[in-house]
Design a protein around this motif. Structure first.
Motif, PDB file in Angstrom:
ATOM      1  N   MET A   1       0.783  -1.216   0.179  1.00 26.80           N
ATOM      2  CA  MET A   1       0.016   0.002   0.101  1.00 26.80           C
ATOM      3  C   MET A   1       0.862   1.240  -0.078  1.00 26.80           C
ATOM      4  SD  MET A   1      -2.623   1.124   2.604  1.00 26.80           S
ATOM      5  CE  MET A   1      -2.056   0.637   4.277  1.00 26.80           C
ATOM      6  N   SER A   2       0.417   2.234  -0.770  1.00 24.03           N
ATOM      7  CA  SER A   2       1.281   3.335  -0.738  1.00 24.03           C
ATOM      8  C   SER A   2       1.102   4.166   0.423  1.00 24.03           C
ATOM      9  CB  SER A   2       0.525   4.204  -1.928  1.00 24.03           C
ATOM     10  OG  SER A   2      -0.414   4.761  -1.579  1.00 24.03           O
ATOM     11  N   ILE A   3       1.944   5.206   0.636  1.00 22.15           N
ATOM     12  CA  ILE A   3       1.764   6.123   1.991  1.00 22.15           C
ATOM     13  C   ILE A   3       0.618   7.012   1.742  1.00 22.15           C
ATOM     14  CG2 ILE A   3       3.195   7.777   3.313  1.00 22.15           C
ATOM     15  CD1 ILE A   3       5.684   6.361   3.038  1.00 22.15           C
ATOM     16  N   ALA A   4       0.332   7.257   0.609  1.00 22.82           N
ATOM     17  CA  ALA A   4      -0.795   8.176   0.412  1.00 22.82           C
ATOM     18  C   ALA A   4      -2.150   7.627   0.972  1.00 22.82           C
ATOM     19  CB  ALA A   4      -0.971   8.712  -1.165  1.00 22.82           C
TER      20      ALA A   4
ATOM     21  N   ALA B   1      -2.031   5.307   3.167  1.00 22.40           N
ATOM     22  CA  ALA B   1      -1.919   5.375   4.717  1.00 22.40           C
ATOM     23  C   ALA B   1      -2.104   6.338   5.232  1.00 22.40           C
ATOM     24  CB  ALA B   1      -0.340   4.709   4.865  1.00 22.40           C
ATOM     25  N   LEU B   2      -1.846   7.634   4.652  1.00 25.21           N
ATOM     26  CA  LEU B   2      -1.879   8.729   5.241  1.00 25.21           C
ATOM     27  C   LEU B   2      -3.641   9.028   5.439  1.00 25.21           C
ATOM     28  CD1 LEU B   2      -0.068  11.020   6.121  1.00 25.21           C
ATOM     29  CD2 LEU B   2      -0.558  12.176   3.806  1.00 25.21           C
TER      30      LEU B   2
ATOM     31  N   LEU C   1      -5.773   6.755   5.499  1.00 24.49           N
ATOM     32  CA  LEU C   1      -6.558   6.000   6.501  1.00 24.49           C
ATOM     33  C   LEU C   1      -6.329   6.637   7.750  1.00 24.49           C
ATOM     34  CD1 LEU C   1      -6.167   2.374   5.175  1.00 24.49           C
ATOM     35  CD2 LEU C   1      -8.160   3.368   6.196  1.00 24.49           C
ATOM     36  N   GLY C   2      -4.825   7.074   7.882  1.00 24.14           N
ATOM     37  CA  GLY C   2      -4.585   7.486   9.187  1.00 24.14           C
ATOM     38  C   GLY C   2      -5.416   8.730   9.721  1.00 24.14           C
TER      39      GLY C   2
END
Lengths: 240, 246, 287
Positions: free
Chosen positions: C1-4, C6-7, C9-10
């Motif tokens: 999964m990309s950090i984007a 993750a960001l 979702l975070g």
């Protein structure tokens, strides 16, 4: 210039801080070990999630490892400290308990280290699993091993063996990260050094003593992990 | 959920980003040069140089960065008269220089091992081939060894860059007002620790996202021979074993 | 999964977590144990001994007050910067850490009556240009003598111009410097007063700004023998209305218990006795 010398400060005499520093080093070791163990549980769960065919589980695993490796450990510790008890208190309310629930700083610290460490351990476990020989797994299947038996007899021993060097590195991370727990007030090695530095106004000696003790801890654990690696590699033919 | 507060937190914290980037970029750049020197010492086959480098790497990788920062900033502050005599006090007087100094020494130790791994991974055959073509030592290093070593070391070095971006958050303990320092000040005014730290975390995460993408792009640029040529009809052979580190 | 992702979702996760923010605690009527937080790095108010135990004026006063309130007290150490958020998060029930009552703090926590007060001011090592600062004998009140305060600060400005001043962050002291002298001096914020003391002797600072009580304790250390308290002392206004016990909003009953105990300790002279023991002078409020 210095009213009190280095050896007097780290010694065990009346003005000595030796006993306090050693005790604090023990706290550092304890919180790092607890954090590492929490990290092992979270790490293997996350590795399993990342390797699973279930897309949601894989996404959760990826999210966990990406975020925890992308934000400073210091922030994770603060978030656990301030957010942790808020969350617990809310859970307590839902269950009908009407007061504040706080966690001891030691537990908060160990959990925070564990959550960060788990993200790194997940990568180690995942790498180790991927390096398992497919042939051995197939051989186990063909002799009729159940999944559980195969997991216990084939997967776990080998993953652990492959993971030991990586786990050694991640353990060192836990040990060094434990220094950050000083910011939430746990009297571990760095905190004790800060207290001493503030009290005697001799920061150099105290931080030097702390650095030496950290170095001793990392050295001993490096040797321990090397021994473990040697043991686990008995009977494995080395290339070259 | 107070979106207005989150937004104002974001606009305040973002002001710490230039300092964060300065700290990370300066220490990574100086640290990389230093690391290359250490890696060369490790590979020099001269025992004294090898041991010196090993000792340095051992000490800086074996102690927490926070302890190193305290030792350099508050510890050395104790020796002002001596440092003044040596003409070094102007440097250690400034928290910014102390932070860059500590971060540089730290990253150099980690990067040295990464570079050493990269240099060791250059296949011997390639060097022999270059020798056979009559390349000079310098040219061999520049054209063959260095590009291969960089390509090998890049993924691990990318992780080191991310670790350094995260490490800049520790500069706040010696009065530097980067993102984490500003977060503390904001909490002192608003007392809303969780929200402020979540926004700060998102800023670090975003920076590291950009770093990760940039590293991937450089990796891609550095490995044209591993990509399928756009006009090729038959698929390329699988990538050679040495091309990707484990 | 990309950090984007993750960001994204975070942020969603954080929003969900925050939407669970606590409602006001229903006040506990019966207090049996009270956890009190202190900084442990602010001599002589509160500080740490070599063996890690806490000591100082507020530690002894807290024990005395707890006896009067007939509760069991547990005193815990907490870094200053997080001392109010951690109170709100429920890590402990009260703060006794040299904390002044201010409007800003009263928006988020409640206070008992004040048990001590001290003026605030600059200190500098011998040879510092700050020694020139105009110094009146009696401290000025930001509330009562605004004109005199303004005149004094104007007179300070040419001397303070461009100077580096250390101050503990998140304090009334740092608020004061930012309010009155932000465009004149360079302010460096530290986690504790001990840290700015270290940097003052190291020569990284031209001066520090802190409570006179703490500065006087610092002067007792051999390395600070030639440190001088300079400039007219200030009090009131954004410097606060005296040091008091801080509690969560909703725990006003606990604040009232503390206030009653403080009244008693002041009436029978215990508070003044402790103050003289630790500060050399009586710093308890006049009335």
């Amino acid at each position: 210039m210095t009213p009190i010398g280095f050896f007097e400060i780290i010694g065990f005499g009346e003005r000595g801080w030796g006993a306090a520093l050693l005790l604090a080093a023990g706290v550092t070791l304890a919180v790092a070990i607890c954090g590492f163990l929490v990290g092992s549980v979270l790490g293997s769960l996350a590795a399993a999630a990342k390797l699973s065919r279930n897309r949601i589980a894989a996404a959760i695993g990826d999210f966990y490892t990406t975020v925890l490796r992308g934000i400073p450990d210091l922030l994770v510790i603060y978030l656990f400290y301030f957010g942790g008890s808020l969350a617990l208190t809310n859970v307590g309310r839902m269950l009908g308990y009407d007061g504040f629930i706080g966690l001891p700083v030691f537990v908060t610290g160990a959990l925070a280290i564990g959550v960060v460490n788990g993200a790194y351990q997940a990568e180690v476990f995942r790498g180790a699993y991927l390096s398992l020989s497919k042939g051995e797994l197939e051989a186990a299947k063909s002799v009729g091993m159940s999944r559980a038996l195969m997991f216990r007899r084939i997967v776990v021993p080998q993953v652990l063996r492959y993971a030991i060097p990586g786990l050694g590195n991640v353990w060192q991370l836990a040990l060094k990260e434990s220094a950050l727990i000083s910011v939430i007030g746990l009297v571990e090695l760095l905190r004790q050094a800060q207290i001493g530095a503030g009290s005697t106004r001799q920061p150099f000696y105290f931080f030097l003593a702390a650095a030496i003790l950290y170095l001793a801890l990392t050295t001993i654990s490096t040797i321990a992990f090397q021994k473990a690696e040697e043991r686990s590699m008995r009977g494995v033919r080395r290339a070259g | 959920m107070d979106l207005a507060f989150l937004w104002s937190t974001f606009t305040t914290l973002i002001e710490g980003v230039p300092l964060l980037l300065e700290l990370a970029a300066l220490s990574l750049a100086i640290g990389a040069v230093f690391a290359l020197l250490l890696a060369t010492m490790r590979l020099s086959n001269v025992a004294v140089l090898d041991w010196t480098a090993q000792g340095y790497i051992f000490v800086f990788r074996g102690t927490p960065l926070l302890v190193q920062i305290f030792l350099i900033y508050y510890g050395l502050g104790q020796f002002r008269p001596a440092l003044q005599d040596l003409g070094l006090w102007w440097f250690f007087r400034e928290p910014f220089y102390c932070a860059v100094f500590a971060l540089t020494l730290n990253t150099a130790a980690y990067a040295a091992e990464i570079f050493r791994g990269g240099l060791l991974s250059v296949p011997h055959g390639q060097i022999e081939a270059a020798k056979a073509c009559g390349m000079s030592r310098a040219m061999r290093f520049r054209r063959i060894t260095l590009p291969i070593a960089i390509r090998q070391a890049l993924p691990a070095y990318g992780n080191e860059i991310i670790l350094m971006v995260k490490a800049t958050s520790l500069a706040s303990v010696i009065t530097l007002m980067e993102v984490t320092g500003l977060a503390h000040r904001l909490i002192a005014q608003s007392f809303r620790a969780v929200e402020v730290f979540v926004v700060a975390g998102a800023i670090y995460l975003f920076i590291n996202f950009v770093v990760t993408r940039a590293i991937l792009m450089i990796e891609w640029r550095l490995s044209p021979h591993l990509r399928q040529p756009p006009t090729a009809e038959a698929p390329m052979k699988p990538e050679p074993a040495h091309a990707r580190g484990a | 999964m990309s950090i984007a992702k993750a960001l994204g979702l975070g942020v969603v996760g954080a929003v969900l977590a925050l939407s669970l923010a606590p409602q006001d605690a229903t006040a506990q009527s019966e207090w049996e144990t009270v956890r009190i937080a202190t900084e442990g790095a602010y001599a002589p108010w509160n500080f740490s001994n070599p063996d890690g135990t806490l000591d100082g004026f507020e530690i002894e006063l807290a024990r005395d007050l707890c006896e009067r309130m007939e509760v069991t007290c547990e005193i815990v150490q907490q870094d200053w910067a997080g001392i109010i958020p951690a109170l709100q998060a429920g890590q402990y029930d009260a703060i006794m850490a040299g904390m002044n009552i201010t409007d800003q703090r009263e928006e988020v926590i409640s206070f008992s009556r004040s048990y001590a007060g001290t003026p605030h001011g600059f200190a500098a090592m011998a040879g510092s240009p700050l020694l020139e600062l105009e110094t009146a004998d009696a401290p000025l009140s930001l509330d009562d003598d605004p004109d005199q305060v303004a005149a004094t600060i104007e007179a300070w400005k040419p001397i303070l111009e461009g100077k580096v001043i250390g101050v503990q962050g998140s304090t009334t002291n740092s608020n004061f410097l930012r309010e009155y002298l932000d465009d004149v001096i360079e302010i460096r914020e530290y986690g504790s007063t001990e840290q700015h003391d270290l940097d003052l002797t190291a020569g990284r600072l031209d001066g520090i700004f802190a409570a006179h009580s703490a500065l006087k304790a610092t002067q007792q250390k051999p390395e600070f023998a030639d440190m001088q308290i300079v400039g007219t002392g200030m009090r009131g206004g954004i410097l606060g209305r005296g040091v008091a016990v801080g509690v969560r909003q909703g725990d006003e009953d606990l604040a009232a218990m503390f206030s009653a105990a403080i009244d008693e300790a002041m009436a029978d002279g215990t508070a003044a006795e402790l103050a003289v023991k630790w500060f050399g002078v009586d710093v308890t409020p006049a009335e």
